[in-house]
Design a protein around this motif. Sequence first.
Motif, PDB file in Angstrom:
ATOM      1  N   ILE A   1      39.992  -7.805  21.989  1.00  0.00           N
ATOM      2  CA  ILE A   1      40.880  -8.658  21.778  1.00  0.00           C
ATOM      3  C   ILE A   1      41.644  -9.670  21.723  1.00  0.00           C
ATOM      4  O   ILE A   1      41.760  -9.839  22.912  1.00  0.00           O
ATOM      5  CB  ILE A   1      41.607  -7.557  21.265  1.00  0.00           C
ATOM      6  N   THR A   2      41.648 -10.786  21.511  1.00  0.00           N
ATOM      7  CA  THR A   2      42.559 -11.715  21.527  1.00  0.00           C
ATOM      8  C   THR A   2      43.434 -11.690  20.832  1.00  0.00           C
ATOM      9  O   THR A   2      44.106 -11.750  19.680  1.00  0.00           O
ATOM     10  CB  THR A   2      41.968 -12.993  21.435  1.00  0.00           C
ATOM     11  N   GLU A   3      44.785 -11.767  21.519  1.00  0.00           N
ATOM     12  CA  GLU A   3      46.891 -11.387  20.889  1.00  0.00           C
ATOM     13  C   GLU A   3      46.967 -12.612  22.058  1.00  0.00           C
ATOM     14  O   GLU A   3      46.763 -12.324  23.278  1.00  0.00           O
ATOM     15  CB  GLU A   3      46.541  -9.944  20.922  1.00  0.00           C
ATOM     16  N   LYS A   4      47.831 -13.286  20.713  1.00  0.00           N
ATOM     17  CA  LYS A   4      48.908 -14.446  21.674  1.00  0.00           C
ATOM     18  C   LYS A   4      50.307 -13.211  21.400  1.00  0.00           C
ATOM     19  O   LYS A   4      51.144 -13.348  20.860  1.00  0.00           O
ATOM     20  CB  LYS A   4      49.307 -15.137  21.093  1.00  0.00           C
ATOM     21  N   LEU A   5      50.122 -12.972  23.322  1.00  0.00           N
ATOM     22  CA  LEU A   5      51.277 -11.579  23.277  1.00  0.00           C
ATOM     23  C   LEU A   5      51.953 -12.579  23.851  1.00  0.00           C
ATOM     24  O   LEU A   5      51.700 -13.719  25.451  1.00  0.00           O
ATOM     25  CB  LEU A   5      50.956 -10.609  24.064  1.00  0.00           C
ATOM     26  N   GLU A   6      53.872 -11.897  24.464  1.00  0.00           N
ATOM     27  CA  GLU A   6      54.360 -13.115  25.103  1.00  0.00           C
ATOM     28  C   GLU A   6      54.316 -12.039  25.973  1.00  0.00           C
ATOM     29  O   GLU A   6      54.290 -10.723  25.998  1.00  0.00           O
ATOM     30  CB  GLU A   6      56.089 -12.666  24.058  1.00  0.00           C
ATOM     31  N   ALA A   7      55.151 -12.674  27.635  1.00  0.00           N
ATOM     32  CA  ALA A   7      54.707 -11.792  28.664  1.00  0.00           C
ATOM     33  C   ALA A   7      55.789 -10.711  28.367  1.00  0.00           C
ATOM     34  O   ALA A   7      56.752  -9.947  27.940  1.00  0.00           O
ATOM     35  CB  ALA A   7      55.703 -12.631  29.511  1.00  0.00           C
ATOM     36  N   GLY A   8      55.217  -9.628  29.398  1.00  0.00           N
ATOM     37  CA  GLY A   8      55.616  -8.963  28.581  1.00  0.00           C
ATOM     38  C   GLY A   8      54.999  -6.777  29.220  1.00  0.00           C
ATOM     39  O   GLY A   8      53.401  -6.993  29.053  1.00  0.00           O
ATOM     40  N   ILE A   9      55.110  -5.857  28.531  1.00  0.00           N
ATOM     41  CA  ILE A   9      54.674  -4.599  28.855  1.00  0.00           C
ATOM     42  C   ILE A   9      54.125  -4.218  27.707  1.00  0.00           C
ATOM     43  O   ILE A   9      55.814  -4.143  26.852  1.00  0.00           O
ATOM     44  CB  ILE A   9      55.198  -3.565  29.663  1.00  0.00           C
ATOM     45  N   TYR A  10      53.070  -3.689  27.456  1.00  0.00           N
ATOM     46  CA  TYR A  10      53.085  -3.394  25.675  1.00  0.00           C
ATOM     47  C   TYR A  10      52.023  -1.850  26.233  1.00  0.00           C
ATOM     48  O   TYR A  10      51.536  -1.879  27.379  1.00  0.00           O
ATOM     49  CB  TYR A  10      51.698  -3.952  25.340  1.00  0.00           C
ATOM     50  N   PHE A  11      52.112  -1.408  25.140  1.00  0.00           N
ATOM     51  CA  PHE A  11      50.987   0.007  24.880  1.00  0.00           C
ATOM     52  C   PHE A  11      49.814   0.561  24.095  1.00  0.00           C
ATOM     53  O   PHE A  11      50.611   0.144  23.270  1.00  0.00           O
ATOM     54  CB  PHE A  11      51.807   1.511  25.226  1.00  0.00           C
ATOM     55  N   ILE A  12      48.626   0.894  24.393  1.00  0.00           N
ATOM     56  CA  ILE A  12      47.567   1.168  23.485  1.00  0.00           C
ATOM     57  C   ILE A  12      47.205   2.499  24.054  1.00  0.00           C
ATOM     58  O   ILE A  12      47.492   3.125  25.609  1.00  0.00           O
ATOM     59  CB  ILE A  12      46.228   0.077  24.574  1.00  0.00           C
ATOM     60  N   GLN A  13      47.446   2.939  22.431  1.00  0.00           N
ATOM     61  CA  GLN A  13      47.240   4.046  22.491  1.00  0.00           C
ATOM     62  C   GLN A  13      46.273   4.879  20.878  1.00  0.00           C
ATOM     63  O   GLN A  13      46.002   3.644  20.444  1.00  0.00           O
ATOM     64  CB  GLN A  13      48.398   5.268  21.600  1.00  0.00           C
ATOM     65  N   GLN A  14      45.603   5.513  21.354  1.00  0.00           N
ATOM     66  CA  GLN A  14      44.168   6.221  20.734  1.00  0.00           C
ATOM     67  C   GLN A  14      44.884   6.839  19.984  1.00  0.00           C
ATOM     68  O   GLN A  14      45.500   8.055  20.070  1.00  0.00           O
ATOM     69  CB  GLN A  14      43.296   7.108  21.708  1.00  0.00           C
ATOM     70  N   LYS A  15      44.446   6.608  18.308  1.00  0.00           N
ATOM     71  CA  LYS A  15      45.101   7.408  17.592  1.00  0.00           C
ATOM     72  C   LYS A  15      45.184   8.486  17.121  1.00  0.00           C
ATOM     73  O   LYS A  15      44.206   9.030  18.047  1.00  0.00           O
ATOM     74  CB  LYS A  15      44.429   6.738  16.389  1.00  0.00           C
ATOM     75  N   ASN A  16      45.895   9.226  16.848  1.00  0.00           N
ATOM     76  CA  ASN A  16      45.577  10.796  17.315  1.00  0.00           C
ATOM     77  C   ASN A  16      45.869  11.864  18.212  1.00  0.00           C
ATOM     78  O   ASN A  16      44.848  12.551  18.413  1.00  0.00           O
ATOM     79  CB  ASN A  16      44.713  11.378  15.783  1.00  0.00           C
ATOM     80  N   THR A  17      46.037  11.348  19.153  1.00  0.00           N
ATOM     81  CA  THR A  17      45.671  11.422  21.101  1.00  0.00           C
ATOM     82  C   THR A  17      47.125  11.118  21.890  1.00  0.00           C
ATOM     83  O   THR A  17      48.162  10.064  21.194  1.00  0.00           O
ATOM     84  CB  THR A  17      44.439  11.034  21.309  1.00  0.00           C
ATOM     85  N   ASN A  18      47.189  12.210  22.441  1.00  0.00           N
ATOM     86  CA  ASN A  18      48.226  11.551  23.418  1.00  0.00           C
ATOM     87  C   ASN A  18      48.247  10.477  25.260  1.00  0.00           C
ATOM     88  O   ASN A  18      48.711  10.582  25.622  1.00  0.00           O
ATOM     89  CB  ASN A  18      49.088  13.061  24.571  1.00  0.00           C
TER      90      ASN A  18
END
Length: 454
Positions: free
Chosen positions: A429-446
Amino acid sequence: MHKIITSVILLFICSTLSFSQENSSLNPCISEFENDQIMKEVQENVKRLNLDQLGSTKRARPSFSWPLRAIDSWKDASYYCISANVDQNTTTGQIQDWNCGTNTYDGHHGTDISIWPFNFYKLDNDIVEVVAAAPGTIVAKHDGEFDKNCNATNPNANYVVIMHTDKSVAVYFHMKKNSITLKDVGATVVVGEKLGIVGSSGSSSGPHLHFEVKTDFSNSTSYIDPFYGTCNKLTDASWWINQKPYKETGVVRASVHTTDIVFPTCPGTEVINESHVYSNPFQGAGLSPGYAKFYMFLRDEVTNLNADLKILNPDKSVFTTWTYTSASDSKNKTMGYSKKLPTVDGKYTFVVTYNNTTSSYDFTVGDGNTPTTGIYESLNEHEFLVYPNPSRGNFTIELNDNDQQSIELTDDLGNTIGTYNLHEGKNVITEKLEAGIYFIQQKNTNFIQKLIIE
Ligand SMILES: [Zn+2]
């Protein structure tokens, strides 16, 4: 006990840096010649646009909103300080501001609002916008001039002049090259509309806005001071909707850094070296193992007033605390402390309180995946991989199995950035994101994986 290894004290004067040629009666923000040229341009445009034919009814004077605005992503409590007011004393060699103080220079006809801290960083990154303080019509503008002057002897600024319905005008001066509104002379603007970016074009020793108000477009010397106070002889009431106090004593910013901030000589851009994330153990450049730099930025500090500095644990109990006492009054003060980082993984907060104002800065020690409190409780690092993490741009998400899966990326406020399908358990995945903290979640799971963008 956590020993302070070094305590670096840095002092910056809001208005200018001492080695440069500062604005003065000899080198004002706008020279008499420039003022005459600009007001001649205004008068010609007003005549050409028939704006002087708009009836003879005396209109109410404008009420000003603040002429600067930091962009939404800039989270500091504030971003400016007033480096020079209008000089109320017309005797050469004597100065007085509207509050009977001396925050002005001889012959100054406007209000100088400096951006602070990191003035060239803010200039480079378009952080502070100049906005219309009141609605009106653009009656003059100019762009294309060099915008990193450190010396108050350079002519030719980028500027906009707005005329209000009472035929008073406001001059917005020293703006960044190629930032001036694309609207034509004759176009109207609404209050809060962006006119440009704060810069250091023209006779200016550092990035600031010179905001000058004249009661009559046809009289080039009809300047007033929009701040009303005991020693304002130029008007009988404030022109601000909400006049700011003479001193705005408080903490403008608290932040955590991997090493010292670099403040180069003008017009160098500051290297901020801030980070919300620290490996465990951490080694900062030039710092003792396990230490980081904790900075605070105070405005209008008052002698003997204490600043309380605290590092809070993930459960908000106090990890460590220390105090700073102002030794003198100053327009602004930068303090940097070397402090030992916590050695237990988790999300901590650096908090500074000064004169009943507070600034705070969250930072994470370790990969943040160790269960502590709050959002980290749901993290499970074993269900899928995100790498590299921390990342600067491209990152890869990989699942342990080969099922097609949908993955959602959110920011730390829970806003969705994007949804991605994994093919054979993997997606680059190539995303131009601002510096910071992100979360990646598998759909429909915890299953949640943290992603840090540096
Ligand atoms: Zn000025």
